[in-house]
Design a protein around this motif. Structure first.
Motif, PDB file in Angstrom:
ATOM      1  N   LEU A  31       0.829  -1.200   0.000  1.00  0.00           N
ATOM      2  CA  LEU A  31       0.000   0.000   0.000  1.00  0.00           C
ATOM      3  C   LEU A  31       0.869   1.258   0.000  1.00  0.00           C
ATOM      4  CD1 LEU A  31      -2.857   1.132   0.094  1.00  0.00           C
ATOM      5  CD2 LEU A  31      -2.748   1.051   2.592  1.00  0.00           C
ATOM      6  N   LYS A  32       1.929   1.252   0.798  1.00  0.00           N
ATOM      7  CA  LYS A  32       2.834   2.400   0.845  1.00  0.00           C
ATOM      8  C   LYS A  32       3.518   2.612  -0.508  1.00  0.00           C
ATOM      9  CE  LYS A  32       6.794   1.835   2.728  1.00  0.00           C
ATOM     10  NZ  LYS A  32       7.879   1.567   3.721  1.00  0.00           N
ATOM     11  N   ASN A  33       3.984   1.523  -1.113  1.00  0.00           N
ATOM     12  CA  ASN A  33       4.647   1.631  -2.410  1.00  0.00           C
ATOM     13  C   ASN A  33       3.697   2.122  -3.489  1.00  0.00           C
ATOM     14  OD1 ASN A  33       7.161   0.768  -1.495  1.00  0.00           O
ATOM     15  ND2 ASN A  33       6.723  -1.383  -1.897  1.00  0.00           N
ATOM     16  N   ILE A  34       2.449   1.673  -3.424  1.00  0.00           N
ATOM     17  CA  ILE A  34       1.459   2.093  -4.428  1.00  0.00           C
ATOM     18  C   ILE A  34       1.189   3.591  -4.312  1.00  0.00           C
ATOM     19  CG2 ILE A  34      -0.936   1.839  -5.189  1.00  0.00           C
ATOM     20  CD1 ILE A  34      -0.751  -1.084  -4.182  1.00  0.00           C
ATOM     21  N   ILE A  35       1.072   4.082  -3.089  1.00  0.00           N
ATOM     22  CA  ILE A  35       0.821   5.522  -2.890  1.00  0.00           C
ATOM     23  C   ILE A  35       1.983   6.349  -3.431  1.00  0.00           C
ATOM     24  CG2 ILE A  35       0.537   7.331  -1.161  1.00  0.00           C
ATOM     25  CD1 ILE A  35      -0.967   5.285   0.561  1.00  0.00           C
ATOM     26  N   PHE A  36       3.226   5.949  -3.076  1.00  0.00           N
ATOM     27  CA  PHE A  36       4.401   6.645  -3.600  1.00  0.00           C
ATOM     28  C   PHE A  36       4.469   6.549  -5.118  1.00  0.00           C
ATOM     29  CE2 PHE A  36       6.365   6.160   0.747  1.00  0.00           C
ATOM     30  CZ  PHE A  36       6.489   7.515   0.994  1.00  0.00           C
ATOM     31  N   MET A  37       4.130   5.376  -5.637  1.00  0.00           N
ATOM     32  CA  MET A  37       4.144   5.148  -7.075  1.00  0.00           C
ATOM     33  C   MET A  37       3.190   6.100  -7.779  1.00  0.00           C
ATOM     34  SD  MET A  37       2.874   1.749  -9.101  1.00  0.00           S
ATOM     35  CE  MET A  37       3.971   0.656  -8.196  1.00  0.00           C
TER      36      MET A  37
END
Length: 295
Positions: free
Chosen positions: A111-117
């Motif tokens: 979820l964190k990576n998706i938001i940053f992405m």
């Protein structure tokens, strides 16, 4: 033919002699040869001036990427399709994790990576323009420190002038190659706006991070390359100020621009080696990605 050329040069030098207040009947023996040398030097510098102006523009001006904005939008649109799939996957992992701490942490990381992405990919156009402006500002600052006389053939001494005339055609050839190399770099940086969001996208997928990192690294090196090329030229301009290299100015000029070209060639070789290394591990990365997703 030789006598005719001498007469032509002499005639063309007369207006300069009469127009210069330092030249008079009492010093024509010194003034006329000086004006003849300046005239010949101007002839040799003329073809280099156009090449040098273009080279300086490529080194200092920010790359225009507006023409590729449409391709960037297509790339971002394609990548945005995966946002929803990744969010669904992260939510699914979080739901089925139950009391499994490892799976819950993996879901949070996803979820964190998706938001940053999403943030970086959507803002990649502005981020890329900022990087281009920073790179151009650095290279322009370096180039402003270089004395313009370094780039031209000058008649500082008779022996040095003769050496410059001998190697003048080699200098023109090196400048032409430099211009071609810088044009290739300019084109690659322009197209980089299309691949930059892909690099950011892959960077936030842990198993594929290496590929994203490669794309981002190559883009940054291409953007900052003029700064290091300008640094090479600055060192060359400082060397010719030393008495040891005063009469070898043309050699230093050719050597400096040759190193500028080698920097571009080294970058291409670096990218090729890195690409082969990563391509060799494609199957392993895909398996790791599938294992990561299925975990």
């Amino acid at each position: 033919m030789g006598k005719l050329m001498f007469v032509l040069v002499f005639i063309l030098s007369i207006p300069f002699v009469s127009a210069d207040e330092d030249c008079g009947l009492d010093n024509l023996a010194v003034c006329i040869p000086q004006k003849m040398v300046e005239f010949v030097v101007g002839i040799f510098n003329a073809p280099a001036d156009f090449l040098l102006d273009s080279i300086k523009d490529y080194l200092t001006e920010p790359v225009e990427i507006e023409h590729f904005r449409g391709l960037w939008q297509i790339m971002v649109y394609i990548l945005s399709i995966f946002y929803g799939l990744f969010l669904l996957f992260a939510g699914y992992q979080f739901v089925i994790s139950g009391n499994d701490v490892v799976k819950r942490e993996m879901a949070k990381d996803w979820l964190k990576n998706i938001i940053f992405m999403m943030v970086f990919v959507q803002g990649s156009y502005i981020l890329y323009k900022i990087l281009l402006a920073m790179g151009a500002g650095l290279s322009e600052g370096i180039m402003s420190l270089i004395n313009n006389s370094f780039f031209n053939i000058t008649g500082s001494s008779l022996s040095g002038l003769g050496l410059q005339f001998i190697f003048s055609f080699s200098y023109i050839n090196v400048l032409t190659l430099t211009l071609i190399m810088l044009f290739i770099r300019y084109l690659l940086v322009s197209l980089g706006i299309v691949l930059f969001p892909l690099g950011l996208f892959l960077y936030f997928i842990p198993p594929l991070r290496g590929y994203g990192k490669l794309i981002i690294e190559v883009g940054l090196i291409l953007i900052l390359l003029p700064f290091f090329q300008g640094l090479i030229l600055l060192i060359g301009s400082m060397l010719v100020q030393l008495p040891l290299f005063d009469e070898l100015k043309i050699i230093v000029m050719i050597g400096s621009f040759s190193l500028v070209n080698l920097a571009m060639i080294f970058l291409i070789a670096f990218v090729g080696i890195k690409a082969v290394t990563y391509v060799g591990g494609v199957s392993g990365s895909v398996k790791a990605a599938m294992k990561y997703i299925g975990a």
